[in-house]
Scaffold this motif. Structure first.
Motif, short mmCIF file in Angstrom:
data_model
loop_
_atom_site.label_atom_id
_atom_site.label_comp_id
_atom_site.label_asym_id
_atom_site.label_seq_id
_atom_site.Cartn_x
_atom_site.Cartn_y
_atom_site.Cartn_z
N TYR A 14 6.48 9.40 -12.05
CA TYR A 14 6.83 10.80 -11.79
C TYR A 14 8.22 10.90 -11.19
O TYR A 14 8.95 11.87 -11.41
N LEU A 56 -3.53 8.47 -1.49
CA LEU A 56 -2.15 8.79 -1.88
C LEU A 56 -2.01 8.82 -3.40
O LEU A 56 -1.35 9.70 -3.96
N GLN A 57 -2.65 7.86 -4.03
CA GLN A 57 -2.52 7.75 -5.47
C GLN A 57 -3.21 8.93 -6.17
O GLN A 57 -2.66 9.49 -7.12
N SER A 114 -0.97 11.83 -5.68
CA SER A 114 0.20 11.67 -6.54
C SER A 114 -0.13 12.04 -7.99
O SER A 114 0.63 12.74 -8.66
N ASN A 115 -1.27 11.61 -8.46
CA ASN A 115 -1.67 11.92 -9.84
C ASN A 115 -2.06 13.38 -10.01
O ASN A 115 -1.75 13.99 -11.02
N ILE A 147 3.79 4.49 -5.54
CA ILE A 147 2.85 5.61 -5.67
C ILE A 147 3.55 6.65 -6.56
O ILE A 147 4.48 7.31 -6.12
N GLY A 148 3.14 6.74 -7.80
CA GLY A 148 3.72 7.75 -8.70
C GLY A 148 5.15 7.47 -9.12
O GLY A 148 5.92 8.41 -9.31
N TYR A 166 0.79 -1.23 0.00
CA TYR A 166 0.00 0.00 0.00
C TYR A 166 0.82 1.28 0.00
O TYR A 166 0.29 2.35 -0.25
N LEU A 167 2.09 1.18 0.34
CA LEU A 167 2.86 2.41 0.45
C LEU A 167 4.05 2.41 -0.51
O LEU A 167 5.03 3.13 -0.30
N LYS A 175 -4.40 4.11 0.43
CA LYS A 175 -3.58 4.15 -0.79
C LYS A 175 -4.28 4.92 -1.90
O LYS A 175 -3.64 5.66 -2.65
#
Lengths: 315, 315
Positions: free
Chosen positions: A31, B119-120, B123-124, A27-28, A23-24, B116
């Motif tokens: 980017y 967070l996602q 992040s996007n 993420i991105g 879950y962590l 999550k």
């Protein structure tokens, strides 16, 4: 809402590492590539490309989990900062600064004076300044972000190779024994200092960065952290118990599974080990060869898979 | 130990800002200079000189304090990240990455899946990746560190001058009204979104950085945050209540003192205001001129010192 509740209790509980992985992470990630983040989640700290690479890491210490309830705020603060900084040591990085987020229900000056003493001692010991942070009312927690820059090589977890020598920076168990001593006598002395004011091996990390193929600091326990190195590098390790230095008041098993030591485990390619040993001797830095990297993906102690009491896993 | 206890309860309780000023500032300031930290404690974020300046900030959100008990983890995570990122907006910085330390007692996958998602989405929305962090067991808290680089000028709090025009990026009170709506209907809609998924004004901050003399984001309340600008710049401000845009469902007084808006307050030298207004119009960015910087060190609303319900002060 009973429907939700019944779903909730059916949901599987999962371990800390699984949660982070599931879950962590990622993420991105795309980017990060664009933003010149060379290393994100998955190592002791993250690396962002600038002219000199910046190395950053965040660590949170919770009362009763990462530090004893009732220890002086001075020691709680100092320990929390060292815990975070130790990740920079494991990257071979030169510290630049730190940020702090403090959560506490205290509001008296005695608490904060002592807390500040810890920060100031830390700041002086490592020659870095506090560059910001946050203060909130809540359970006593200290979250520290440390910033460093690349010194020579960046020591990642993932580059250990089969045949590399596994090395250790110092004996295991002094942190745990220091805590036991403090619990008994409730004062700072030579023994309890190992727990109250641990050391982040910054100079050590910078020094070995020119030789080692991988490194990690021991925060959760030798076996558990070596397991992280194994997983990241996709190798196993064979170790000899007689070679592993540890506090003589504790059993080897205790020492292999306790946290709080902040020693470094690192791997060194065979061809570098002799030059390194010589230079360490000249610099009067301790180094213990405790085993080798192997193809088989297990950790073997005297030929057998050791009992892993799993170090510290909060979930 | 009654002696210590009696000392403890005699110790004065002191406010959050006093604690930060007294105990969490000027830790190793001399090292900061040496380590090329251009800006440490005392602004929205810290600046470290590298080839491009890195801008970093840490913010902690606590359940029941910074976000409502019981909101979906998705929104708690998103809000916590935006709260931190808003500081980069106030510096006129381009975000690069973020780190997260999560403290929770939850261990079920439903919680973490939702977390999550938040967070996602974050992040996007901001095109930055998570580059590390920590997970601990404890009171539900989310500590976020954000990293950015200098875009054009760095917008500090300290450079407002007498005569500068005080500007606001948008109406006040939508966060608070969104929270009230969510409390009533317990669902995400256009109104509650302002609270559940607030915006960090990154592009806005980057745009005004070429014109403004100082800036701050509103996290604790317009009057309180304007007070920080006043103190840092050593000027006062005179404002006209009729010029301050706010949510029409709430009183101006409520809107001047509530947090959760993440609008920017900034000052613009008189000679820059017309060119800026024109460019903002072309870019379709809102801007409200609400007053002027004055020599007298107070904040005056329609000529009087307004009632300050002090925004959010946790201590």
């Amino acid at each position: 809402m009973p429907a939700v509740y019944s779903k909730d209790i059916q949901a599987k509980t999962i371990s800390e590492f699984k949660i982070i992985e599931k879950y962590l992470s990622e993420i991105g990630t795309s980017y990060n590539v664009k933003n010149k983040v060379l290393r994100g989640v998955g190592d002791d700290a993250a690396v962002i490309s600038l002219s000199k690479n910046l190395i950053v890491s965040t660590d949170t210490s919770v009362e009763g989990v990462h530090f004893l309830k009732g220890i002086k705020p001075e020691y709680a603060a100092y320990r929390a900062c060292v815990t975070a900084l130790s990740d920079l040591a494991a990257m071979g990085s030169k510290p630049l600064a730190f940020q702090l987020s403090l959560s506490t229900k205290e509001s008296n000056s005695k608490f904060f004076s002592s807390f500040k003493k810890g920060l100031q001692d830390f700041s002086n010991d490592y020659k870095i300044g506090l560059i910001g942070g946050d203060l909130v009312k809540g359970q006593y927690q200290i979250s520290v972000t440390v910033f460093g820059k690349q010194h020579s090589n960046i020591l990642l977890r993932k580059n250990a190779c089969v045949g590399d020598v596994v090395c250790l920076s110092g004996p295991l168990g002094n942190g745990l024994f220091g805590m036991q001593d403090f619990k008994k006598f409730n004062k700072k002395n030579k023994t309890s200092s190992a727990y109250l004011k641990p050391k982040a091996l910054i100079d050590y990390g910078k020094f070995i960065a020119g030789f080692a193929s991988s490194a990690i600091d021991i925060s959760d326990g030798f076996l558990q952290d070596l397991g992280h190195l194994s997983k990241a590098s996709n190798v196993g390790f064979e170790l000899s118990s007689s070679l592993i230095p540890h506090n003589s008041n504790l059993s080897l098993n205790q020492c292999l599974n306790c946290g709080d030591d902040y020693q470094l485990i690192f791997t060194v390619p065979k061809k570098h080990i002799q030059p390194l040993m010589k230079k360490m001797k000249r610099k009067k830095l301790a180094i213990y060869q405790v085993g080798n990297s192997i193809k088989r993906k297990n950790i073997l102690l005297d030929g057998k898979i050791p009992a892993l009491s799993r170090g510290y896993n909060h979930f």
